[in-house]
Design a protein around this motif. Structure first.
Motif, PDB file in Angstrom:
ATOM      1  N   GLN A  50       0.837  -1.200   0.000  1.00 40.38           N
ATOM      2  CA  GLN A  50       0.000   0.000   0.000  1.00 40.38           C
ATOM      3  C   GLN A  50       0.871   1.248   0.000  1.00 40.38           C
ATOM      4  N   MET A  51       1.891   1.246   0.833  1.00 40.74           N
ATOM      5  CA  MET A  51       2.763   2.422   0.939  1.00 40.74           C
ATOM      6  C   MET A  51       3.507   2.693  -0.376  1.00 40.74           C
ATOM      7  N   LYS A  52       3.836   1.635  -1.101  1.00 43.79           N
ATOM      8  CA  LYS A  52       4.591   1.794  -2.334  1.00 43.79           C
ATOM      9  C   LYS A  52       3.708   2.116  -3.543  1.00 43.79           C
ATOM     10  N   THR A  53       2.439   1.682  -3.514  1.00 42.48           N
ATOM     11  CA  THR A  53       1.570   1.862  -4.683  1.00 42.48           C
ATOM     12  C   THR A  53       0.419   2.840  -4.461  1.00 42.48           C
ATOM     13  N   GLY A  54       0.056   3.074  -3.209  1.00 42.11           N
ATOM     14  CA  GLY A  54      -1.087   3.927  -2.923  1.00 42.11           C
ATOM     15  C   GLY A  54      -2.411   3.194  -2.986  1.00 42.11           C
ATOM     16  N   ILE A  55      -2.371   1.879  -3.227  1.00 43.19           N
ATOM     17  CA  ILE A  55      -3.595   1.074  -3.261  1.00 43.19           C
ATOM     18  C   ILE A  55      -3.889   0.608  -1.841  1.00 43.19           C
ATOM     19  N   ASP A  56      -5.093   0.853  -1.381  1.00 42.34           N
ATOM     20  CA  ASP A  56      -5.470   0.546  -0.008  1.00 42.34           C
ATOM     21  C   ASP A  56      -5.230  -0.923   0.342  1.00 42.34           C
ATOM     22  N   GLN A  57      -4.723  -1.166   1.536  1.00 39.57           N
ATOM     23  CA  GLN A  57      -4.419  -2.519   1.999  1.00 39.57           C
ATOM     24  C   GLN A  57      -5.640  -3.416   1.967  1.00 39.57           C
ATOM     25  N   ALA A  58      -6.796  -2.889   2.317  1.00 48.70           N
ATOM     26  CA  ALA A  58      -8.022  -3.697   2.304  1.00 48.70           C
ATOM     27  C   ALA A  58      -8.352  -4.153   0.887  1.00 48.70           C
ATOM     28  N   LEU A  59      -8.107  -3.292  -0.103  1.00 52.60           N
ATOM     29  CA  LEU A  59      -8.338  -3.681  -1.499  1.00 52.60           C
ATOM     30  C   LEU A  59      -7.341  -4.748  -1.935  1.00 52.60           C
ATOM     31  N   ILE A  60      -6.088  -4.588  -1.560  1.00 54.57           N
ATOM     32  CA  ILE A  60      -5.072  -5.588  -1.906  1.00 54.57           C
ATOM     33  C   ILE A  60      -5.483  -6.942  -1.344  1.00 54.57           C
ATOM     34  N   SER A  61      -5.937  -6.958  -0.114  1.00 57.22           N
ATOM     35  CA  SER A  61      -6.396  -8.203   0.509  1.00 57.22           C
ATOM     36  C   SER A  61      -7.546  -8.822  -0.282  1.00 57.22           C
ATOM     37  N   LYS A  62      -8.500  -7.997  -0.669  1.00 55.54           N
ATOM     38  CA  LYS A  62      -9.657  -8.497  -1.425  1.00 55.54           C
ATOM     39  C   LYS A  62      -9.246  -8.997  -2.809  1.00 55.54           C
ATOM     40  N   TYR A  63      -8.289  -8.325  -3.437  1.00 57.69           N
ATOM     41  CA  TYR A  63      -7.790  -8.801  -4.730  1.00 57.69           C
ATOM     42  C   TYR A  63      -7.146 -10.176  -4.564  1.00 57.69           C
ATOM     43  N   GLU A  64      -6.288 -10.303  -3.567  1.00 57.55           N
ATOM     44  CA  GLU A  64      -5.563 -11.559  -3.346  1.00 57.55           C
ATOM     45  C   GLU A  64      -6.497 -12.707  -2.989  1.00 57.55           C
ATOM     46  N   ASN A  65      -7.579 -12.424  -2.312  1.00 54.28           N
ATOM     47  CA  ASN A  65      -8.527 -13.457  -1.905  1.00 54.28           C
ATOM     48  C   ASN A  65      -9.640 -13.689  -2.925  1.00 54.28           C
ATOM     49  N   GLY A  66      -9.597 -12.971  -4.043  1.00 59.83           N
ATOM     50  CA  GLY A  66     -10.590 -13.147  -5.088  1.00 59.83           C
ATOM     51  C   GLY A  66     -11.949 -12.566  -4.760  1.00 59.83           C
ATOM     52  N   GLU A  67     -11.997 -11.669  -3.780  1.00 64.77           N
ATOM     53  CA  GLU A  67     -13.268 -11.051  -3.390  1.00 64.77           C
ATOM     54  C   GLU A  67     -13.633  -9.859  -4.267  1.00 64.77           C
TER      55      GLU A  67
END
Length: 71
Positions: A19-36
């Motif tokens: 998140q710190m490196k890309t500006g993409i929210d951590q919660a979104l990254i989690s949802k992307y990784e989990n296929g949500e």
């Protein structure tokens, strides 16, 4: 989107660090990784540029990591 998580873990990054490196929210990254959720085009481009890979690789459509050559 197992390849997003795979790339993140290969670089020993936490979701918060990504998140710190890309500006993409951590919660979104989690949802992307989990296929949500499916990433927006904008976020896919940010991740592809950061990881220097193709959009198809991020979306698990190919095993080829190399980005496409620009025209």
């Amino acid at each position: 989107m197992k390849n997003i998580k795979k790339l993140r873990l290969e670089q020993n990054l936490t979701q918060l660090a990504l998140q710190m490196k890309t500006g993409i929210d951590q919660a979104l990254i989690s949802k992307y990784e989990n296929g949500e959720r499916i990433p927006t085009i904008e976020n896919l481009l940010i991740l592809a540029n950061y990881f220097k890979t193709s959009l198809d690789y991020l979306m698990d459509r190919t095993d080829e990591r190399k980005p496409y050559q620009p025209k």
